[in-house]
Design a protein around this motif. Structure first.
Motif, PDB file in Angstrom:
ATOM      1  N   ALA A 223       0.831  -1.189   0.000  1.00 53.17           N
ATOM      2  CA  ALA A 223       0.000   0.000   0.000  1.00 53.17           C
ATOM      3  C   ALA A 223       0.875   1.252   0.000  1.00 53.17           C
ATOM      4  O   ALA A 223       2.093   1.177  -0.125  1.00 53.17           O
ATOM      5  CB  ALA A 223      -0.914  -0.018   1.228  1.00 53.17           C
ATOM      6  N   SER A 228      -4.933   2.363   1.506  1.00 52.32           N
ATOM      7  CA  SER A 228      -4.596   1.239   2.375  1.00 52.32           C
ATOM      8  C   SER A 228      -4.756  -0.083   1.648  1.00 52.32           C
ATOM      9  O   SER A 228      -5.408  -0.169   0.601  1.00 52.32           O
ATOM     10  CB  SER A 228      -5.497   1.260   3.611  1.00 52.32           C
ATOM     11  N   SER A 229      -4.200  -1.125   2.253  1.00 49.73           N
ATOM     12  CA  SER A 229      -4.357  -2.471   1.699  1.00 49.73           C
ATOM     13  C   SER A 229      -5.825  -2.877   1.679  1.00 49.73           C
ATOM     14  O   SER A 229      -6.291  -3.518   0.729  1.00 49.73           O
ATOM     15  CB  SER A 229      -3.542  -3.470   2.530  1.00 49.73           C
TER      16      SER A 229
END
Length: 944
Positions: A223, A228-229
């Protein structure tokens, strides 16, 4: 609308900020998103009641919010939110007493606290996943993952009977079930809204759905600070749903059918267009079929079944929504084999294409054979018979040396056995009427230039042109000077007078009277060597272009200017690419159009970057590979010393040693990865990059490429500013880059060193990629001449620069370079037969992977061993320099060293397929993948 792998995300995702963040990671199309693979997958989270919790061990449970409060933090700015949860219903399903726990959140942002407060109102059913700890005698979860459950799901205990098995042991998420996920839902994208009229949106419709969501394995993506992931994952699953996926991956390897759990549709807040929304009755079967149609398989069905691999669509689903870690690994293996098969098919087709093309044959003894034929014709006529008995026989003609052999005989040294063998192999290739395609792999200082010059002289001796393309002007000018000196004294027949030159050579054996019957004599000319660079003045450039376009036999030394439309070489027979990983396939292909007769030039690509044989089999499968492992005589081993920058005493002794060598008439390089220290925007926090994965854009091995903080392509200024090949970014468990100290800069180090007492009275020079071409030339001349015996530079001196007096090289931030690049830089010293030293300045932590890497190069001078270690540390693409010309490699999973057996198997099966179907007429998807691979991987085929 029909969604394919080429559909852009901008047309599908309504959140433009997310679209921009994904673009910074190189994710522009649906295909980019699906091939943005996670770097790991989490283990399943076990279900445990609060009473079963063990501090420090991950767990998940269902509960109800009993109360919630927000407490201002007086000592510090910000807020603390505390919520008490009761898991009575969930604990009952696990046959243990219920209990309470505290959920704690900290934030400086009032908006965040308000948002969490709204979600965690008293009476709300939630599913909690996190790491428990103990605080003031009570169990506490700090910043856990929270999923809210829509009301009307019959309470927190609803649907939990299936989870009750194995409650006593508490081991595993669903103890006692061999396949606990096969019959539960997976709903990663935000699910249903609350009942009509409600303001809140809930994360899941049922407790069972929410528990499945937090417990099953979860992919983690590289990320950035912008995305974000979790949001990457959410987007990818939304795209899969839009393409027809209605079911999660199942253990039997097939796309799931009716009765399987469904992937919940993404909300229209995230996705603009939803596939099938006009038909809400889409079934699981039709959804599975739609996904396989949107993502057709590339591998031939026979190969897939023989290898027991998944369908491509199923593999994508199993990677991004895995039912288990085993399923995830199987999907990765499927797509890894697909990469191996496509790449090997591409290489084999490239070899087939080369053998179908025509090239100018360049026989070594063409002139001599012509002379023999001419003498034979003259001997057949009585009037042309010489008076001396027998002197006119063609059979009696002595074996006169050709141009290449005259060059080899003129060298002040003897070729090594390896050089002689490679020269002969190339000569045999050049004599054929189809183009040579050969990779010359040579250790630093192994004498590749001499071998290449011998090949060029063979082409010139046959009456054609040869071009040597170098990656930098400094290296091109050095090649020009070296070649001009080496061929001085060698003569070439005037253009169009091959028989004349031969007759002149025969004259001594036959007598002048007989030779005159063959041809009139012409004065031999020296071999023309032409320099062509982008930095030349207009008049000189026009003169060089005119010399090339004349078609006269000769050698042309050029930079990227050889790829321009203004460069024409109508009689081009041989192209030599030096440091081949700096040039793309499209650039090389442009040289094929320089001939006016439709022939393809012979190609010799050279590299000093050590490439293990397994890597060569993968990357250069369409080339014949020659290896130069023997160093010329007189070279002494380079002593390599790793120095901790914090060790002031050792640093001082090192600088004193360098001063002593300079006083002895030697030279020293000081290498830094950056040009100046004030260009913070190009550092990306860690000095090089903050993003990774398939789109993080590996840096060029010479500073010709750089990466931005978000991992995308940098500007030209950024490319010039960073010369380090830093593939070793460090990531935390969420895939985000861990900050590291800023890199050292040329201007900074030059200023610091000149103030040291060890260097009083010594003149310094600096050299970077930003310097103008005439400045670079003058700086190198002053350095070689000793006027400025210490050169502080970027990695622009990495390849080809040959200053015999250089005996010391200091490399700052050595722990941030690739091993192969360090090996290249180290090869710049010790070229004059003197003792030499390489000092690697490091800020690596003791026992860290960076320190382990430096130990490899500290103890080894074997380029192949170093390259093998580099491959194992970071993968093949970085070693071989993929993405050098702006293209992205399609190889994201294949590992050259570990997957050697897989590559060999794929090559064998690809050979069998092409033998039965050379044009891939029956494998349309594979043919398209091969075409895309060849066009899209400018730095893969023969140029990685």
């Amino acid at each position: 609308m029909s969604i394919t792998m080429d559909t852009t995300l901008a047309s599908l995702v309504t959140n433009k900020r997310r679209v921009s963040a994904l673009k910074s990671l190189g994710i522009v199309t649906v295909g980019d998103a699906l091939t943005y693979y996670p770097f790991r997958v989490t283990e399943p989270v076990p279900l445990r009641a609060v009473r079963e919790a063990a501090p420090g061990q991950q767990m998940a449970f269902a509960a109800v919010i009993r109360d919630m409060r927000v407490v201002p933090m007086n000592a510090r700015r910000g807020y603390r939110l505390e919520a008490t949860v009761d898991d009575a219903d969930f604990a009952r399903s696990r046959r243990v007493p219920g209990s309470t726990a505290r959920l704690t959140f900290f934030s400086y942002r009032k908006s965040y606290v308000d948002w969490v407060s709204m979600r965690l109102r008293a009476g709300t059913s939630v599913v909690v996943s996190g790491m428990p700890s103990e605080y003031m005698g009570q169990l506490q979860f700090t910043h856990p993952e929270i999923l809210t459950v829509a009301p009307g799901s019959a309470g927190a205990g609803a649907g939990l009977e299936g989870y009750a098995r194995g409650a006593a042991s508490g081991n595993g998420a669903f103890a006692g079930s061999t396949d606990p996920y096969a019959s539960v839902q997976s709903a990663y994208p935000p699910a249903a809204a609350a009942s009509s009229g409600a303001a809140l949106k809930y994360d899941a419709d049922t407790v069972q759905e929410a528990l499945t969501r937090v417990c099953r394995p979860r992919p983690v993506y590289h990320a950035s600070s912008r995305i974000s992931s979790e949001h990457i994952h959410e987007t990818i699953l939304g795209l899969l749903w839009m393409m027809g996926a209605r079911t999660s991956s199942t253990p039997d390897g097939q796309l799931a059918g009716a009765g399987s759990a469904g992937i919940v549709a993404p909300t229209t807040d995230t996705i603009a267009v939803q596939n099938g929304e006009e038909n809400s009755g889409t079934t699981a079967e039709s959804g599975a079929e739609a996904l396989s149609q949107s993502i057709p398989d590339v591998l031939p069905e026979s190969v897939r079944k023989a290898k027991n691999l998944m369908h491509r669509a199923e593999a994508f689903l199993a990677i991004h929504d895995p039912a288990s870690t085993t399923r995830f690994k199987e999907a990765i293996e499927t797509l890894r084999y697909e990469e191996a098969f496509v790449s090997q098919t591409s290489l084999l087709k490239a070899r087939q294409h080369a053998h179908k093309s025509s090239a100018h044959p360049c026989p070594l003894n063409e002139a001599l054979e012509t002379a023999r034929a001419s003498v034979g014709e003259a001997a057949a006529e009585p009037s042309a018979q010489p008076e001396a008995s027998g002197s006119g026989s063609a059979a009696d003609l002595p074996d006169l040396p050709n141009l290449r052999d005259r060059f080899i005989a003129s060298l002040p040294f003897t070729l090594t056995a390896g050089q002689s063998q490679v020269v002969d192999d190339i000569a045999a290739d050049l004599e054929r009427d189809w183009p040579m395609q050969r990779l010359l792999q040579g250790e630093v200082g192994s004498g590749k230039t001499v071998v290449a010059l011998a090949a060029m002289l063979q082409a010139v001796g046959a009456g054609y042109q040869a071009v040597l393309v170098a990656p930098t002007q400094v290296l091109a000018e050095q090649h020009y000077e070296t070649i001009s000196k080496m061929v001085s004294g060698l003569t070439l027949a005037q253009p169009g007078a091959k028989e004349t030159d031969a007759a002149a050579d025969v004259e001594g054996a036959m007598g002048a009277s007989s030779a005159s019957t063959v041809s009139s004599s012409k004065v031999p000319a020296e071999i023309p060597v032409t320099l062509l660079t982008g930095g030349m003045k207009l008049a000189a450039r026009r003169k060089a272009l005119a010399a090339a376009s004349s078609g006269e036999p000769g050698i042309i030394v050029a930079t990227h200017a050889a790829f321009s439309k203004t460069f024409q070489a109508p009689h081009l027979a041989l192209v030599v690419i030096d440091e081949q990983h700096r040039f793309g396939v499209e650039q090389r292909e442009s040289l094929n159009a320089k001939t006016d007769d439709g022939t393809t030039p012979h190609l010799l690509v050279m590299t000093a970057t050590p490439i293990p044989r397994t890597a060569a089999m993968t990357w250069f499968g369409d080339l014949d590979v020659s290896w130069l492992t023997e160093l010329p005589g007189g070279r002494k081993p380079i002593r390599t010393v790793v120095v901790n920058e914090a060790d002031a005493a050792t640093m001082g002794r090192m600088f004193a040693h360098i001063r002593a060598r300079v006083d002895a008439g030697e030279r020293a390089y000081i290498v830094c990865p950056r040009i100046d220290a004030d260009d913070e925007g190009n550092e990306g926090g860690s000095g090089v990059s903050a993003a990774a994965g398939s789109a993080r854009g590996r840096a060029a091995a010479s500073g010709s490429s750089a990466r931005t903080a978000a991992g995308g392509r940098a500007t030209r200024a950024a490319a010039d500013a960073i010369g380090i090949d830093d593939p070793y970014e460090t990531f935390d468990e969420n895939g985000e880059t861990v900050a590291r100290p800023p890199l050292h800069a040329v201007a900074e180090i030059a200023d610091r060193l000149q103030k040291l007492p060890q260097f009083q009275g010594i003149r310094f020079a600096t050299l970077t990629g930003r310097d103008k071409d005439d400045v670079k030339t003058q700086v190198m001349a002053d350095f070689a001449g000793g006027e400025t015996p210490i050169l502080v530079s970027t990695t622009v001196i990495e390849v080809g620069v040959d200053v015999k007096q250089a005996s010391c090289i200091v490399i700052f931030d050595a722990d941030r370079y690739g091993l192969s690049q360090l090996h290249q830089l180290r090869g710049r010293v010790g070229r004059g037969g003197t003792n030499s030293w390489a000092f690697l300045i490091s800020r690596a932590e003791p026992g860290s992977p960076a320190e382990q890497r430096l130990e490899v190069i500290h103890h080894s001078l074997d380029g192949a061993e170093i390259a093998q270690a580099d491959l194992e540390f970071r993968g093949a693409g970085d070693v071989l320099g993929d993405a050098q010309s702006g293209g992205k490699s399609s190889l994201k999973l294949l590992r050259v060293v570990k997957d050697a057996d897989m590559i060999a198997d794929a090559r064998t099966r690809a050979e069998q397929l092409l033998a039965a179907d050379p044009e891939l007429a029956d494998e349309v998807q594979l043919a398209g993948a091969v075409l895309d691979f060849t066009r899209g991987n400018e730095t893969f085929l023969t140029s990685s």
